[in-house]
Design a protein around this motif. Structure first.
Motif, PDB file in Angstrom:
ATOM      1  N   ASN A 199      46.685  39.835  45.870  1.00 51.46           N
ATOM      2  CA  ASN A 199      47.648  39.269  44.928  1.00 51.46           C
ATOM      3  C   ASN A 199      48.763  40.291  44.758  1.00 51.46           C
ATOM      4  O   ASN A 199      48.531  41.401  44.283  1.00 51.46           O
ATOM      5  CB  ASN A 199      46.963  38.980  43.587  1.00 51.46           C
ATOM      6  CG  ASN A 199      47.847  38.208  42.630  1.00 51.46           C
ATOM      7  OD1 ASN A 199      48.387  37.174  42.988  1.00 51.46           O
ATOM      8  ND2 ASN A 199      47.994  38.708  41.415  1.00 51.46           N
TER       9      ASN A 199
ATOM     10  N   ASN B  57      45.124  44.038  44.101  1.00 54.17           N
ATOM     11  CA  ASN B  57      46.101  43.487  43.167  1.00 54.17           C
ATOM     12  C   ASN B  57      47.212  44.519  43.026  1.00 54.17           C
ATOM     13  O   ASN B  57      46.982  45.634  42.568  1.00 54.17           O
ATOM     14  CB  ASN B  57      45.441  43.211  41.813  1.00 54.17           C
ATOM     15  CG  ASN B  57      46.341  42.453  40.863  1.00 54.17           C
ATOM     16  OD1 ASN B  57      46.886  41.424  41.216  1.00 54.17           O
ATOM     17  ND2 ASN B  57      46.494  42.965  39.649  1.00 54.17           N
TER      18      ASN B  57
ATOM     19  N   MET C   9      45.224  39.283  38.346  1.00 59.20           N
ATOM     20  CA  MET C   9      44.107  38.805  39.157  1.00 59.20           C
ATOM     21  C   MET C   9      42.856  38.704  38.286  1.00 59.20           C
ATOM     22  O   MET C   9      42.389  39.698  37.739  1.00 59.20           O
ATOM     23  CB  MET C   9      43.854  39.753  40.338  1.00 59.20           C
ATOM     24  CG  MET C   9      42.635  39.405  41.176  1.00 59.20           C
ATOM     25  SD  MET C   9      42.315  40.587  42.536  1.00 59.20           S
ATOM     26  CE  MET C   9      43.475  40.014  43.779  1.00 59.20           C
TER      27      MET C   9
ATOM     28  N   MET D 150      46.668  35.041  40.149  1.00 61.71           N
ATOM     29  CA  MET D 150      45.554  34.536  40.941  1.00 61.71           C
ATOM     30  C   MET D 150      44.312  34.415  40.065  1.00 61.71           C
ATOM     31  O   MET D 150      43.873  35.393  39.462  1.00 61.71           O
ATOM     32  CB  MET D 150      45.261  35.471  42.124  1.00 61.71           C
ATOM     33  CG  MET D 150      44.052  35.066  42.962  1.00 61.71           C
ATOM     34  SD  MET D 150      43.664  36.239  44.297  1.00 61.71           S
ATOM     35  CE  MET D 150      44.936  35.852  45.496  1.00 61.71           C
TER      36      MET D 150
END
Length: 237
Positions: free
Chosen positions: A148, A184, A159, A123
């Motif tokens: 994420n 994340n 991320m 991401m």
């Protein structure tokens, strides 16, 4: 604004994405994506889901590569043994760029999820493998209230990161990541979770390497036998 849902089984699906292979481009490559209240889903053994991204393979570009992604209230999901979910990213493999590579991703209230044995969830990232860039490499990530998640034996969740393996960069490498109220998460035997980081392996840089991370009320979690979690860091091997 109408909600839109896209699903494909057993192949690659692209939402507001530029993807090319074995190509030569003399000029800029620009992808501008504004995605709201949407879902991009790929289901299959080797599925890949790309949302608001640029993907390059075996290609040559003489000019800038720019990705600008504004993603809100959306989901990007890949389910499969080798699934990969990319949201607001630039991915390069075996490619050469003579010019700047810039990724600007604003992600809010969204989820990027990959399920599978070797799942990867990226991401707001730049990922390079066996590629060359003659110019600055810049990633600017603004992530708020988003998740994420990678689940699988060799899962990796990135991320707001820059990741380079076997790469050569003639210029500065800059990662600016602002992450607020986000998560994340990587779950799996060899899980790795990177938030607001620069990670380089077997790579060369002729210029400064700068990581600027602003992280507030967020979680970065890796769970697994050899799990590793990195937050706001630079790692070079």
């Amino acid at each position: 604004m109408k909600k839109s849902i896209a699903m494909i089984i057993g192949m690659v699906f692209l939402t507001a994405t530029t993807s090319f292979a074995d190509s030569t481009v003399s000029g800029k490559v620009i992808n501008k994506a504004e995605i709201k209240k949407s879902a991009n889903i790929a289901i299959g053994e080797k599925s890949t889901a790309n949302m608001g991204s640029i993907k390059m393979k075996d290609s040559q570009v003489s000019g800038k590569v720019i990705n600008k992604a504004d993603i809100k209230k959306s989901a990007n999901i890949a389910i499969g043994e080798k699934s990969t979910a990319n949201m607001g990213t630039i991915t390069m493999k075996d490619s050469n760029v003579s010019g700047k590579v810039i990724n600007k991703a604003e992600v809010q209230k969204s989820a990027n999820i990959a399920f599978g044995k070797e799942a990867k969830a990226n991401m707001a990232t730049i990922t390079m493998k066996d590629s060359n860039v003659s110019g600055k490499l810049i990633n600017k990530a603004d992530i708020k209230k988003s998740a994420n998640i990678a689940i699988g034996e060799k899962s990796t969740a990135n991320m707001g990161t820059v990741t380079a393996k076997g790469a050569n960069i003639s210029g500065k490498v800059i990662n600016k990541a602002e992450v607020k109220k986000s998560a994340n998460i990587a779950l799996g035997q060899n899980a790795t979770a990177n938030m607001a980081t620069i990670t380089m392996k077997d790579s060369n840089v002729s210029g400064k390497v700068i990581n600027k991370a602003e992280i507030d009320k967020s979680a970065n979690i890796a769970a697994g036998n050899n799990a590793e979690a990195s937050m706001g860091s630079v790692t070079m091997e």
